[in-house]
Motif scaffolding. Structure first.
Motif, PDB file in Angstrom:
ATOM      1  N   ARG A   1      33.795 -35.838  52.545  1.00 26.13           N
ATOM      2  CA  ARG A   1      34.693 -34.815  53.062  1.00 26.13           C
ATOM      3  C   ARG A   1      36.148 -35.166  52.785  1.00 26.13           C
ATOM      4  O   ARG A   1      36.949 -34.320  52.353  1.00 26.13           O
ATOM      5  N   LYS A   2      36.534 -36.435  52.994  1.00 21.55           N
ATOM      6  CA  LYS A   2      37.911 -36.850  52.754  1.00 21.55           C
ATOM      7  C   LYS A   2      38.285 -36.743  51.277  1.00 21.55           C
ATOM      8  O   LYS A   2      39.407 -36.340  50.931  1.00 21.55           O
ATOM      9  N   ILE A   3      37.339 -37.093  50.398  1.00 24.19           N
ATOM     10  CA  ILE A   3      37.621 -36.996  48.958  1.00 24.19           C
ATOM     11  C   ILE A   3      37.846 -35.547  48.555  1.00 24.19           C
ATOM     12  O   ILE A   3      38.771 -35.224  47.793  1.00 24.19           O
ATOM     13  N   LEU A   4      37.006 -34.646  49.077  1.00 30.99           N
ATOM     14  CA  LEU A   4      37.170 -33.229  48.754  1.00 30.99           C
ATOM     15  C   LEU A   4      38.510 -32.711  49.259  1.00 30.99           C
ATOM     16  O   LEU A   4      39.191 -31.926  48.572  1.00 30.99           O
ATOM     17  N   GLU A   5      38.916 -33.110  50.437  1.00 30.28           N
ATOM     18  CA  GLU A   5      40.196 -32.665  50.971  1.00 30.28           C
ATOM     19  C   GLU A   5      41.363 -33.244  50.167  1.00 30.28           C
ATOM     20  O   GLU A   5      42.365 -32.546  49.934  1.00 30.28           O
ATOM     21  N   GLU A   6      41.234 -34.519  49.729  1.00 28.63           N
ATOM     22  CA  GLU A   6      42.290 -35.111  48.908  1.00 28.63           C
ATOM     23  C   GLU A   6      42.401 -34.400  47.568  1.00 28.63           C
ATOM     24  O   GLU A   6      43.516 -34.137  47.071  1.00 28.63           O
ATOM     25  N   MET A   7      41.254 -34.065  46.952  1.00 28.64           N
ATOM     26  CA  MET A   7      41.286 -33.346  45.682  1.00 28.64           C
ATOM     27  C   MET A   7      41.934 -31.983  45.852  1.00 28.64           C
ATOM     28  O   MET A   7      42.691 -31.526  44.993  1.00 28.64           O
TER      29      MET A   7
END
Length: 727
Positions: free
Chosen positions: A206-212
């Motif tokens: 989830r954090k990676i998707l939000e960072e992207m």
């Protein structure tokens, strides 16, 4: 410059443990809080379409819990809790987890507005009294750590990769030199292995998707949808062994939608997984709303299992019956046909939920329509679709049984014997067991409509089910009802068939019933002497005649052309001597026998009216004991008609000079007028109230009334009713 490790060690050794007392940082302070936030409220999402994309916003619907507003408490809020707090403060509730958290921190004054490096947003504690200076090439550390992340990701070491990625982002990444997209995708793919490693990698993903999304990177559709689906499980709140759940999934949806080109990246499988998770979590309204957005706004065709999950959850709550019907409409709008979905197990679940909802809102026609649709479904052999729907659950079986029972009741009220018989035939085919009252109602409605053959066939079906152990034994009164119908319709062969079956089931010769049948046949011929002989034979055989027997004997005296008021009055005296009290049927038959045109018949009729008035007063004083149709002497409309006919006959008598008019009015006419005026008196209202009260205490009172009417229908032939036998 670089710090010399030897110098640092020497400094620590010389200064002792007190060297860092004032500004030391313990491991407890540096330890990250990894405990997941507890989800304590049911969540209410809202869905809509903005700029051609489906937006999702979910917030708890239970009573708000006041928390102490601190930077630490804000950093611990989940995605939906962040949305709720933003809405409470009238802030925008759309964005990634980091965006929502920063928005709250800025509103509460923990950060400067527009400060991208907000210290309150960082969970880690940073030493304040040390200045680290690194004069080395910054690209070397960046590239080295980036290569290490790619290596860990290729080996599937998702935990190490995410930790290194965090270091890379915090220590080396800048706006001018962000984390590369390929690196983020590599870590994301490592997290996605083995269904997000049993959902344990849901939060890192989830954090990676939000960072992207925040960096403006395009997110591949296949990776995005796999993350959403694998994040959801069958545990509470859509979790899997306590990991993942609805909150991370919705946060992923928000991040994907806000990424470049991400408006249409989420497919119906991902949305369907969220709908199913919301349904199982009890958020029925929200699940139905998202399902509607999928079908209406996005033109998706979700799998039948998604519709089934929503309808099953909604059918368990009586206040969500309308939701089930709305989902059925959405299924049709999505391209499914009710007559064909029964071929699939999920489709049968949808139909079963629809039947349950139809029973809850008392929409019997809809319930029967859904069962018929299931019956038409192909591919259910060797079973039938409607049978499988009815047997799908205890709630479905109960709803199907109640729908058939209520539908039969309405058919009986409307005297629609064909519909009643059809519904009764369908019940065993759908593995439903008709109750005794249902069988009696169908047999009785056929008998009332003088369908002797159909009534006989229904009774024999009942007997067969009893012999197979699938139904209760038919009572004697039902056999008597069918026999009377056969006699009325002159179906004497059927009478013999029913009598033989009655003897077999109840192990009785049925002497009372057979004697009454013989009496009715003789009464129609006006053979009062022969009727007397049968009654004497019954007494000699030890059988006590009942009120029907005596009423039938009186009816022989009321045959047109053979009226005998003296014998009719004599039978009333005889039955009282045997402690058998006449009812209003008996009195009506005796009054009809007095309409022979003679003054003697009129005088006997006046005496019978006097006796009836006395019995009425006694019943009102003591109260009704037993069935109103068998015991009551309260006059009916036909009694009033007979009294008027007697008064007319009396008028003809004084006009012909057989009696003085004044004497006739003051003597013979008095009891007749009392019976005529009884319908207008308070006593009549009291009697009606007693009869209605007796019917309330007996749930089968209506059936017994119909059976009694049929019992006396073969006796009251003096009413000149025309009967036609069934062809």
């Amino acid at each position: 410059m670089r710090l010399n490790r030897t110098a640092v060690a020497f400094f620590l050794l010389c200064s002792g443990t007190d060297g860092f007392t004032s500004n030391s940082i313990s491991r407890q302070q540096l330890k990250l809080n990894t405990k997941p936030a507890t989800r304590s409220a049911q969540l209410t999402p809202s869905f809509g379409v903005q700029n051609s994309r489906l937006t999702v916003a979910v917030s708890p619907v239970e009573a708000d819990t006041e928390i102490e507003v601190t930077a630490d408490s804000i950093n611990k809020l989940s995605f939906r809790e962040l949305q709720k707090e933003c809405k409470k403060r009238e802030l925008a509730a759309i964005g990634s987890t980091g965006t929502l958290r920063l928005r709250l921190l800025e509103f509460e004054g923990f950060c400067e507005t527009g400060d991208a490096e907000c210290p309150a947003l960082n969970d880690d504690l940073v030493p304040e009294d040390f200045d680290f200076v690194d004069n080395s090439d910054p690209d070397f550390e960046f590239n080295s750590l980036n290569e290490l992340i790619l290596e860990k990701s290729s080996l599937g070491h998702w935990k190490a990769a995410t930790r290194k990625l965090k270091q890379l982002k915090r220590r080396h990444a800048t706006k001018e030199r962000p984390v590369p997209r390929d690196t983020l995708l590599a870590v994301l793919e490592a997290c996605m292995l083995d269904r997000l490693h049993g959902a344990r990698a849901s939060e890192p993903a989830r954090k990676i998707l939000e960072e992207m999304s925040d960096m403006g990177y395009e997110i591949p559709a296949n990776l995005a949808n796999k993350c959403i689906v694998n994040c959801l499980g069958n545990g509470p709140s859509g979790t899997h062994d306590g990991f993942g759940g609805i909150d991370p999934a919705l946060a992923m949806v928000a991040a994907i939608q806000s990424s470049p080109g991400g408006e249409n990246n989420i497919d119906e499988i991902s949305y369907g997984a969220i709908v199913s998770a919301l349904s199982k979590d009890g958020a029925i309204d929200e699940a139905a709303l998202l399902l509607r957005a999928m079908v209406v706004d996005q033109c998706f065709t979700p799998p039948l299992s998604v519709f089934a999950d929503v309808t099953i959850a909604a059918s368990k709550e009586r206040n969500h019956s309308e939701t089930v019907l709305q989902v059925l409409s959405l299924a049709k709008a999505a391209g499914y046909e009710l007559d064909t979905i029964g071929s699939a197990a999920a489709g049968r679940d949808v139909l079963a939920s629809g039947v349950i909802a139809a029973e809850q809102i008392d929409n019997l026609a809809l319930g029967l329509r859904l069962l018929t649709a299931a019956q038409k479904a192909e591919g259910c052999a060797p079973d039938r679709g409607d049978d499988l729907v009815a047997a799908s659950s205890g709630a479905a079986q109960r709803a199907c049984t109640l729908i058939h029972k209520k539908s039969i009741d309405r058919a009986v009220e409307d005297s629609n014997w064909k519909l009643a018989v059809k519904l009764l035939e369908l019940m065993p085919q759908r593995s439903l067991t008709p109750s005794t009252s249902v069988w009696r109602k169908v047999v009785t409605v056929c008998a009332k409509n003088e369908k002797s053959r159909r009534a006989t066939a229904t009774l024999l079906d009942w007997v067969k089910m009893y012999e197979d152990g699938k139904a209760e034994k038919p009572p004697l009164s039902v056999f008597n009802t069918v026999i009377n119908t056969c006699e009325i319709c002159t179906e004497y062969e059927l009478t013999v068939v029913v009598l033989e079956k009655m003897k077999e089931i109840h192990e009785t010769d049925g002497n009372i019933i057979t004697s009454n049948i013989a009496l009715k046949r003789l009464a129609k011929l006006g053979a009062s002497g022969a009727c007397e002989g049968i009654i004497i034979g019954m007494l000699d055989a030890g059988m006590e005649p009942n009120v029907v027997t005596y009423t039938t004997a009186v009816a022989a005296c009321a045959t047109v052309g053979k009226k005998d008021p003296k014998t009719a009055s004599l039978w009333l005296d005889r039955m009282r001597s045997r402690n058998v009290q006449p009812n209003f049927h008996t009195y009506n038959t005796a009054l009809a026998a007095c309409l022979d045109g003679t003054l003697g018949g009129t005088a006997i009729g006046s005496k019978i009216c006097t006796d009836m008035v006395a019995d009425i007063e006694r019943e009102l004083a003591v109260g009704l004991k037993g069935s109103a149709d068998l015991k009551s002497v309260i006059p009916d409309i036909y009694t009033k008609t007979l009294c008027r006919s007697l008064m007319k006959q009396l008028r003809d008598n004084w006009r012909s000079g057989e009696i003085d008019m004044a004497v006739a009015k003051s003597t013979l006419r008095v009891p007749m007028l009392k019976l005529i005026d009884f319908n207008k008196s308070e006593a009549m209202e009291k009697a009606k109230a007693q009869i209605e009260e007796e019917k309330k205490t007996n749930e089968d009172a209506d059936i017994e009334t119909d059976e009694t009417e049929l019992e006396y229908s073969g006796v009251n032939f003096h009413k000149d009713e025309h009967r036609i036998a069934e062809v």
